[in-house]
Design a protein around this motif. Structure first.
Motif, mmCIF file in Angstrom:
data_model
loop_
_atom_site.group_PDB
_atom_site.id
_atom_site.type_symbol
_atom_site.label_atom_id
_atom_site.label_comp_id
_atom_site.label_asym_id
_atom_site.label_seq_id
_atom_site.Cartn_x
_atom_site.Cartn_y
_atom_site.Cartn_z
ATOM 1 N N SER A 355 0.844 -1.213 0.000
ATOM 2 C CA SER A 355 0.000 0.000 0.000
ATOM 3 C C SER A 355 0.867 1.247 0.000
ATOM 4 O O SER A 355 0.581 2.239 -0.697
ATOM 5 N N LYS A 356 1.927 1.235 0.769
ATOM 6 C CA LYS A 356 2.834 2.375 0.856
ATOM 7 C C LYS A 356 3.491 2.638 -0.488
ATOM 8 O O LYS A 356 3.639 3.800 -0.916
ATOM 9 N N GLU A 357 3.900 1.548 -1.154
ATOM 10 C CA GLU A 357 4.571 1.682 -2.454
ATOM 11 C C GLU A 357 3.600 2.189 -3.513
ATOM 12 O O GLU A 357 3.960 3.036 -4.348
ATOM 13 N N LYS A 358 2.382 1.701 -3.458
ATOM 14 C CA LYS A 358 1.376 2.166 -4.423
ATOM 15 C C LYS A 358 1.100 3.658 -4.233
ATOM 16 O O LYS A 358 0.956 4.417 -5.209
ATOM 17 N N LYS A 359 1.036 4.074 -2.958
ATOM 18 C CA LYS A 359 0.767 5.481 -2.657
ATOM 19 C C LYS A 359 1.909 6.365 -3.157
ATOM 20 O O LYS A 359 1.688 7.462 -3.698
ATOM 21 N N ALA A 360 3.114 5.863 -2.988
ATOM 22 C CA ALA A 360 4.280 6.636 -3.429
ATOM 23 C C ALA A 360 4.283 6.803 -4.937
ATOM 24 O O ALA A 360 4.587 7.883 -5.463
ATOM 25 N N ILE A 361 3.957 5.740 -5.669
ATOM 26 C CA ILE A 361 3.936 5.808 -7.140
ATOM 27 C C ILE A 361 2.829 6.745 -7.603
ATOM 28 O O ILE A 361 2.991 7.523 -8.543
ATOM 29 N N LYS A 362 1.672 6.691 -6.886
ATOM 30 C CA LYS A 362 0.552 7.574 -7.243
ATOM 31 C C LYS A 362 0.932 9.039 -7.027
ATOM 32 O O LYS A 362 0.642 9.916 -7.866
ATOM 33 N N SER A 363 1.612 9.316 -5.954
ATOM 34 C CA SER A 363 2.043 10.682 -5.665
ATOM 35 C C SER A 363 3.032 11.167 -6.725
ATOM 36 O O SER A 363 2.983 12.316 -7.181
ATOM 37 N N MET A 364 3.907 10.268 -7.145
ATOM 38 C CA MET A 364 4.876 10.619 -8.172
ATOM 39 C C MET A 364 4.172 10.908 -9.491
ATOM 40 O O MET A 364 4.484 11.897 -10.173
ATOM 41 N N ALA A 365 3.177 10.093 -9.812
ATOM 42 C CA ALA A 365 2.453 10.272 -11.072
ATOM 43 C C ALA A 365 1.709 11.595 -11.093
ATOM 44 O O ALA A 365 1.676 12.302 -12.115
ATOM 45 N N ASP A 366 1.129 11.953 -9.935
ATOM 46 C CA ASP A 366 0.391 13.218 -9.859
ATOM 47 C C ASP A 366 1.327 14.397 -10.003
ATOM 48 O O ASP A 366 0.933 15.472 -10.504
ATOM 49 N N ALA A 367 2.552 14.207 -9.558
ATOM 50 C CA ALA A 367 3.508 15.314 -9.585
ATOM 51 C C ALA A 367 4.175 15.471 -10.951
ATOM 52 O O ALA A 367 4.770 16.523 -11.227
ATOM 53 N N MET A 368 4.060 14.468 -11.793
ATOM 54 C CA MET A 368 4.728 14.513 -13.106
ATOM 55 C C MET A 368 3.976 15.434 -14.040
ATOM 56 O O MET A 368 2.750 15.396 -14.127
ATOM 57 N N SER A 369 4.712 16.297 -14.715
ATOM 58 C CA SER A 369 4.104 17.192 -15.704
ATOM 59 C C SER A 369 3.875 16.436 -17.002
ATOM 60 O O SER A 369 4.415 15.353 -17.233
ATOM 61 N N GLU A 370 3.065 17.044 -17.880
ATOM 62 C CA GLU A 370 2.761 16.400 -19.164
ATOM 63 C C GLU A 370 4.013 16.245 -20.014
ATOM 64 O O GLU A 370 4.164 15.280 -20.760
ATOM 65 N N GLY A 371 4.935 17.178 -19.861
ATOM 66 C CA GLY A 371 6.150 17.135 -20.663
ATOM 67 C C GLY A 371 7.123 16.053 -20.250
ATOM 68 O O GLY A 371 8.111 15.795 -20.938
ATOM 69 N N ALA A 372 6.865 15.420 -19.113
ATOM 70 C CA ALA A 372 7.770 14.366 -18.646
ATOM 71 C C ALA A 372 7.692 13.120 -19.523
ATOM 72 O O ALA A 372 8.610 12.316 -19.569
ATOM 73 N N TYR A 373 6.539 12.969 -20.194
ATOM 74 C CA TYR A 373 6.351 11.816 -21.069
ATOM 75 C C TYR A 373 6.014 12.315 -22.486
ATOM 76 O O TYR A 373 4.865 12.253 -22.910
ATOM 77 N N PRO A 374 6.990 12.843 -23.222
ATOM 78 C CA PRO A 374 6.701 13.439 -24.531
ATOM 79 C C PRO A 374 6.100 12.454 -25.525
ATOM 80 O O PRO A 374 5.189 12.810 -26.274
ATOM 81 N N GLN A 375 6.582 11.252 -25.561
ATOM 82 C CA GLN A 375 6.069 10.269 -26.516
ATOM 83 C C GLN A 375 4.643 9.863 -26.157
ATOM 84 O O GLN A 375 3.773 9.713 -27.025
ATOM 85 N N LYS A 376 4.386 9.686 -24.858
ATOM 86 C CA LYS A 376 3.048 9.301 -24.400
ATOM 87 C C LYS A 376 2.044 10.412 -24.709
ATOM 88 O O LYS A 376 0.939 10.157 -25.212
ATOM 89 N N SER A 377 2.450 11.680 -24.450
ATOM 90 C CA SER A 377 1.557 12.809 -24.716
ATOM 91 C C SER A 377 1.272 12.932 -26.214
ATOM 92 O O SER A 377 0.136 13.201 -26.622
ATOM 93 N N LYS A 378 2.302 12.733 -27.011
ATOM 94 C CA LYS A 378 2.146 12.817 -28.459
ATOM 95 C C LYS A 378 1.184 11.752 -28.959
ATOM 96 O O LYS A 378 0.329 12.001 -29.819
ATOM 97 N N PHE A 379 1.295 10.572 -28.425
ATOM 98 C CA PHE A 379 0.447 9.465 -28.856
ATOM 99 C C PHE A 379 -1.009 9.702 -28.476
ATOM 100 O O PHE A 379 -1.930 9.408 -29.238
ATOM 101 N N GLU A 380 -1.224 10.245 -27.266
ATOM 102 C CA GLU A 380 -2.585 10.463 -26.789
ATOM 103 C C GLU A 380 -3.319 11.528 -27.598
ATOM 104 O O GLU A 380 -4.545 11.576 -27.628
ATOM 105 N N LYS A 381 -2.561 12.411 -28.263
ATOM 106 C CA LYS A 381 -3.178 13.471 -29.074
ATOM 107 C C LYS A 381 -3.516 13.022 -30.496
ATOM 108 O O LYS A 381 -4.113 13.750 -31.260
ATOM 109 N N LEU A 382 -3.073 11.805 -30.828
ATOM 110 C CA LEU A 382 -3.339 11.312 -32.183
ATOM 111 C C LEU A 382 -4.836 11.053 -32.361
ATOM 112 O O LEU A 382 -5.527 10.593 -31.453
ATOM 113 N N LYS A 383 -5.343 11.368 -33.549
ATOM 114 C CA LYS A 383 -6.740 11.088 -33.894
ATOM 115 C C LYS A 383 -6.767 10.270 -35.165
ATOM 116 O O LYS A 383 -6.086 10.572 -36.125
ATOM 117 N N PHE A 384 -7.599 9.236 -35.189
ATOM 118 C CA PHE A 384 -7.681 8.334 -36.345
ATOM 119 C C PHE A 384 -9.047 8.447 -37.012
ATOM 120 O O PHE A 384 -10.041 8.739 -36.355
#
Length: 384
Positions: A355-384
């Motif tokens: 539980s502690k480890e899950k909470k830590a990862i969740k806190s880290m994810a919330d703190a990450m900016s969109e620019g931290a994952y450029p490829q992921k952000s780029k992919f999510e903006k794709l429209k087909f």
């Protein structure tokens, strides 16, 4: 008989040609027009018949003498009769389709015999090297890298100690073959449609060795060899790989008639390693790293053989990235120079989180900016 061509003309000779000239002319013509060499060519078949008929007369001294004096009328008036389709006069008939007949190769064999022996007369009483043997040896991956010593066991023929390899009973010796006089060959005369021919063949009494054993050794029964299990030590050099071959000179089967022993070829089979893979002199390793090591960069430990290496991974390293450690591969079996070690990093995703480890990862994810994952952000903006 008026339609018959002059036999000398048929063979391309002048009247009075010698026996050697007649043989050479016949050989040349027979080879050129033989039906086996000219399948389906009726003209060639007729010329071949004509050449054989001419040679039948001119190669016989009595018939040749009569022909020289009286021409065609001087020879048997029935000569040539009964040739018909598939047969020649005076030859008893040939089958060009091979059923009981002579093929093109037979002509070569016959003249080879006249020339003094042909292929069948090869001598076998000289020194002969023993047979080469082969043995596969399986070693560990690390043994291939560093080299090792192995003792192998195999069954093979060895020189009989009782007779020293001679095959003769103690106190006796081989004797010269009475049939061939020690040459290993005998002359064999055969009667063919083209005349009498002499071939030199292997003596069947001594098998071509030129010697016979009247009192064979009781241990090897006259062969000079006995079958035994032997142990041989093998030095396997560092750097060998699958299908590498090590040659042990003189460790094969014993030679014959004083010839050298054969060689023993050791074929290497290397067991696969659970972690490392090898291609030539290069080694390959998949190295798991943690998410934080990949994201922040870190010094990682790379396990080696007999020593460990360290490598600094850059921040933001992606899974599948590969780095190279020069000179940390396998040694070349010929030069000793080492290849390289290629390390591919794989980011390991944690499992079985508390539980502690899950909470830590969740806190880290919330703190990450969109620019931290450029490829992921780029992919999510794709429209087909």
């Amino acid at each position: 008989m008026a339609d018959k061509r002059d036999y000398y003309e048929v063979l391309g000779l002048n009247k009075g040609a010698s026996d050697d000239e007649i043989k050479k002319a016949f050989r040349k013509g027979a080879m050129k027009y033989h039906p086996d060499k000219n399948p389906g060519d009726k003209a060639a078949e007729e010329k071949f018949k004509e050449i054989n008929e001419a040679y039948e007369v001119l190669s016989d001294p009595d018939k040749k003498s009569k022909y020289d004096r009286f021409g065609h009328a001087g020879v048997d008036p029935n000569f040539g009769a009964g040739g018909g389709a598939g047969g020649f006069g005076g030859f008893g008939g040939f089958d060009f389709n091979g059923a009981g007949g002579f093929g093109f190769e037979d002509i070569f064999d016959m003249f080879g015999g006249m020339a003094g022996g042909g292929r069948r007369g090869a001598r076998r009483n000289g020194p002969q090297k023993g047979k080469d043997l082969q043995k596969t040896v399986t070693i560990e991956f690390t043994e291939a890298l560093f080299g090792c010593k192995k003792e192998i066991e195999l069954s093979k023929d060895v020189k009989c100690k009782t007779c020293g390899g001679s095959g003769a009973k103690a106190g006796t010796a081989k004797k010269t073959c009475p049939q061939c006089g020690g040459s290993g060959q005998v002359s064999q005369v055969s009667q063919t449609p083209f005349g009498r021919f002499q071939n030199i063949v292997t003596c069947n009494k001594c098998g071509g060795s030129g010697q016979i054993i009247e009192d064979p050794c009781p241990d090897c029964k006259g062969t000079g060899k006995v079958r035994k299990k032997v142990k041989i030590k093998v030095d396997i050099p560092a750097g060998v790989d699958n299908d590498s071959v090590i040659t042990l000179r003189g460790q094969g089967a014993p030679g014959n008639n004083g010839g050298p022993d054969g060689d023993l070829y050791i074929v290497i089979n290397v067991k696969p390693h659970g972690t490392y893979k090898r291609r030539g002199d290069d080694l390959y390793l998949d190295l798991p790293i943690s998410y934080d090591q990949a994201a922040l960069g870190a010094k990682v430990n790379v396990p080696g053989f007999g020593e460990n290496y360290t490598y600094t991974i850059s921040a933001g390293t992606q899974t599948g990235s590969t780095f190279r450690l020069r000179g940390k591969g396998a040694p070349n079996v010929h030069t000793g120079r080492k290849g390289d070690l290629y390390v591919k990093v794989n980011i390991e995703v944690p499992t079985k989180l508390s539980s502690k480890e899950k909470k830590a990862i969740k806190s880290m994810a919330d703190a990450m900016s969109e620019g931290a994952y450029p490829q992921k952000s780029k992919f999510e903006k794709l429209k087909f």
